[in-house]
Design a protein around this motif. Structure first.
Motif, PDB file in Angstrom:
ATOM      1  N   GLU A  23       0.829  -1.211   0.000  1.00  0.00           N
ATOM      2  CA  GLU A  23       0.000   0.000   0.000  1.00  0.00           C
ATOM      3  C   GLU A  23       0.864   1.261   0.000  1.00  0.00           C
ATOM      4  O   GLU A  23       0.534   2.258  -0.646  1.00  0.00           O
ATOM      5  N   THR A  77      -5.082  -4.844  -8.109  1.00  0.00           N
ATOM      6  CA  THR A  77      -6.509  -5.187  -8.013  1.00  0.00           C
ATOM      7  C   THR A  77      -6.673  -6.676  -7.724  1.00  0.00           C
ATOM      8  O   THR A  77      -7.432  -7.086  -6.842  1.00  0.00           O
ATOM      9  N   LEU A 127      -6.070  -7.861  -4.069  1.00  0.00           N
ATOM     10  CA  LEU A 127      -6.871  -7.355  -2.948  1.00  0.00           C
ATOM     11  C   LEU A 127      -7.440  -8.515  -2.127  1.00  0.00           C
ATOM     12  O   LEU A 127      -7.714  -8.374  -0.944  1.00  0.00           O
ATOM     13  N   TRP A 128      -7.659  -9.665  -2.756  1.00  0.00           N
ATOM     14  CA  TRP A 128      -8.263 -10.817  -2.069  1.00  0.00           C
ATOM     15  C   TRP A 128      -7.492 -12.096  -2.383  1.00  0.00           C
ATOM     16  O   TRP A 128      -6.997 -12.263  -3.493  1.00  0.00           O
ATOM     17  N   ALA A 131      -8.872 -10.545   2.957  1.00  0.00           N
ATOM     18  CA  ALA A 131      -8.653  -9.214   2.376  1.00  0.00           C
ATOM     19  C   ALA A 131      -7.496  -8.583   3.132  1.00  0.00           C
ATOM     20  O   ALA A 131      -7.640  -8.236   4.303  1.00  0.00           O
ATOM     21  N   TYR A 191      -6.537  -2.982   0.793  1.00  0.00           N
ATOM     22  CA  TYR A 191      -7.893  -2.447   0.711  1.00  0.00           C
ATOM     23  C   TYR A 191      -8.072  -1.416  -0.401  1.00  0.00           C
ATOM     24  O   TYR A 191      -7.264  -0.514  -0.577  1.00  0.00           O
ATOM     25  N   CYS A 214     -13.993  -2.642  -4.239  1.00  0.00           N
ATOM     26  CA  CYS A 214     -14.045  -3.754  -5.192  1.00  0.00           C
ATOM     27  C   CYS A 214     -15.176  -4.710  -4.833  1.00  0.00           C
ATOM     28  O   CYS A 214     -15.895  -4.519  -3.843  1.00  0.00           O
TER      29      CYS A 214
END
Ligand SMILES: [Zn+2]
Length: 670
Positions: A341, A409, A412-413, A423, A426, A429
């Motif tokens: 991040e 993207t 993210l998961w 997750a 963040y 989405c």
């Protein structure tokens, strides 16, 4: 042989794309990873992230084959043409392909699939891939070193992602044949026979080898892994030696970003804890030597001590993000999510124009003029290294920048081995995945993070009959976050510790919501020569400066290499501010303000959704020098000269990622 594939639980492909392969966990003897990547497209961006990816679709990512046709157009040797054989075409598709399948955009899918098809169908009989014939250089296109394994490592990333998006089985046989070729070829023709790139960047090769091993279980792949690793730069030793990363060793900034993950990728096989920890050791050393507050390091063709006027290459940002994503998935260590991040929300957004048609080759932490001309660092092209253009600077970043947001993207998961979802990073989405008991779940993640403190997750099920399901949902609490709370209606809020994973293993009802509250505090940190950087949560803040954007043309001769034109950015705003030590100690030195979220695009001056009002003083005599903030003592103790600083003023700081011109490392005075 024990397999870590969640066959029983995850065999049913996610309901959003039936043809996609199920997530794959490590197979023994590789380390038993707790998390696995979802198929490409399972995470759909929303809010500002969707807007960002759409800008890429409409900008250079969707149109590079038109803008840079002589290199990545139909003449490219990877497509069977007589043109470029090198990394640039594969670089572009390494980002185009995930963008295409994430947006489910038919035009982009057609463009990306053409490359995957060509790599597969043009494979040589001996298993090698890509063009193998040197050709003369023209138009600045690199056509020599046709046998170098390095650009092929990027092609491997494309094939892997193409399989993860489509399940096209041809990928597996192509990779298998290529890896057999490598196993017989590398003892004779080492990774560094044709260039130095391969031995620095081998982790992308190794990563794909282990990925295929997890799918097929063929032991020759583990043998190849050891062969590749034996020819790589000894990163683990380099990262453990405090001197190993210092600039006098002369190494390239992007190689460090790409190489950072090498020990962790290999740890999956060696299980040597030194390898698992080595990249974190590297970042500890970097923090106090070459590091800069965006999480990266001062570096161009070589790495420098972290003076805030040194450059940082766009390729470094996207490659380091990819390294962090791979290390996060492999280790499950959320240190890498915090780190990801930091790079994604700070270094990445500022280096592209809002329409994603222009990029900046190098960015500076303290950047007061984006103009042509030399700066005080090494570079390939003095003339245009700072200005924004499609081809200005050097075209590696023109082609390589595209992997940044699409891979972010996707990461993210993750699915977790316990049949749940995790997750760890963040952004707004929606994720579709299959959880424990084969239940198809959709979770919507509504948030304006990193600009807001709340993230709302809403759980839903695909089947109409499914009203509830039991599965674990794991959420990351960032290390910077004190006082985090998890709120579920009808329950006492759950307090969560900074730097931990909250695992909510419970029965989820259809439509049930979880709100993750992540309070953000303003903090300061000391960087170069004890200069002060201001942060809040995952965002670095910088002085807001007005921007005058001027479009200019390259000369006809320059246009052959650098494209038609470029943007210069200058400002009438004063920039030479410092903080007084006394004021910094006072509570009201900084005042945070939330601004309305106007439109979907937050990464510019007009739409910055937050700001900090700060009490600062002009530092008289701190002046421009050759386009940079001039040399200055960032720290000064003892009685100040009476006239050294001006009267106190209130200045505006906004997120670094929203700025183009800025001061982000401030001198300190008594
Ligand atoms: Zn680059």
């Amino acid at each position: 042989m024990k397999q870590y594939i969640l066959c029983a639980l995850l065999a049913a492909a996610c309901f959003c794309a039936a043809a996609q392969p199920a997530p794959v966990f490590n197979r023994s003897p590789l380390a038993g990873t707790e998390y696995a990547a979802l198929p490409i497209g399972a995470v759909a961006p929303e809010g500002w992230l969707l807007d960002q990816l759409q800008r890429m679709r409409d900008g250079l990512t969707g149109h590079l084959d038109e803008v840079y046709a002589n290199c990545v157009g139909d003449r490219n040797a990877w497509l069977g043409g007589d043109g470029d054989t090198w990394e640039r075409g594969p670089y572009w598709v390494d980002g185009l392909l995930p963008l295409a399948y994430i947006l489910k955009d038919p035009m982009l899918i057609a463009k990306a699939k053409k490359w995957a098809d060509a790599i597969i169908t043009l494979q040589h009989e001996d298993g090698n891939i890509g063009n193998t014939v040197d050709r003369p250089e023209e138009l600045g296109i690199q056509r020599d070193r046709a046998l170098d394994p390095w650009p092929r490592m990027v092609a491997l990333k494309i094939l892997k992602q193409y399989y993860e998006a489509t399940g096209d089985e041809r990928v597996l046989s192509t990779l298998k044949a290529y890896f057999r070729f490598q196993l017989s070829d590398l003892p004779k023709n080492r990774l560094d026979k044709y260039s130095n790139w391969g031995k620095w960047r081998v982790s992308d090769n190794l990563d794909t080898v282990y990925w295929l091993y997890n799918l097929t279980g063929e032991s020759f792949l583990l043998e190849l892994g050891e062969l590749l690793y034996s020819q790589a730069i000894p990163f683990t030793e380099m990262f453990q030696d405090p001197d190993g990363l210092l600039p006098y060793h002369f190494y390239h900034c992007v190689n460090l970003g790409q190489g950072l993950k090498t020990p962790v990728i290999h740890w999956q096989y060696s299980l040597d804890p030194r390898e698992k920890e080595a990249p974190k050791k590297a970042l500890e050393h970097i923090r106090h030597t070459t590091g800069i507050p965006t999480g990266l390091w001062a570096g161009d063709e070589k790495v420098h001590f972290g003076d805030p006027t040194c450059g940082s290459e766009l390729c470094t940002a996207v490659e380091t993000m990819y390294s962090a994503e791979e290390m996060l998935r492999v280790t499950g260590d959320i240190f890498w999510a915090d780190y990801l991040e930091r790079v994604a929300f700070n270094a990445l957004p500022t280096q592209s124009t809002d329409d994603f048609m222009g990029k900046q080759y190098f960015q500076q932490l303290n950047q007061i003029a984006v103009t042509r001309g030399s700066r005080n660092f090494v570079n390939d092209n003095d003339a245009s290294m700072l200005v924004y253009g499609d081809m200005s600077g050097y075209a590696c970043c023109t082609c390589n920048q595209h992997q940044g947001w699409p891979k972010f993207t996707r990461n993210l998961w993750y699915v977790s081995r316990d049949g749940g979802l995790a997750a760890f990073v963040y952004a707004p989405c929606r994720v579709n995945a299959t959880v424990r008991g084969g239940i198809a779940v959709e979770i919507r993640e509504e948030t304006a993070y990193p600009f807001r403190e709340d993230i709302c997750f809403t759980v839903n099920f695909a089947g109409k009959k499914v009203k509830s399901a039991a599965f674990p949902l794991s959420l990351r609490i960032p290390a910077w976050c004190k006082g985090a709370e998890v709120r579920i209606a009808g329950q006492e809020p759950l307090k969560a510790e900074a730097g931990s994973i909250v695992r909510l293993d419970r029965v989820w009802k259809k439509g049930e919501q979880v709100i993750l509250h992540l309070p953000m505090e303003i903090t300061t940190a000391q960087w170069y020569d004890q200069a002060i950087a201001v942060e809040r949560g995952p965002l670095l803040y910088a002085l807001r400066m007005e921007e005058n954007w001027t479009r200019k043309s390259f000369t006809p001769e320059e246009q052959k290499i650098y494209g038609e034109g470029y943007w210069e950015v200058t400002s009438p705003s004063p920039w030479n501010y410092c903080f007084s030590l006394k004021t910094l100690e006072e509570k009201d030195c900084f005042r945070f303000e939330e601004l309305p979220l106007e439109g979907a695009y937050p990464w510019n001056l007009e739409h910055a959704p937050v700001r900090i009002l700060a009490r600062a003083n002009r530092l008289l005599g701190w002046e421009e020098y050759r386009g940079n903030t001039g040399p200055v003592a960032y720290w000064r103790w003892g009685p100040a000269g009476v006239k050294e600083t001006g009267a106190e003023e209130t200045v505006v700081l906004i997120p670094y990622g929203c700025t183009t011109l800025r001061i982000s490392e401030f001198p300190i005075r008594p």
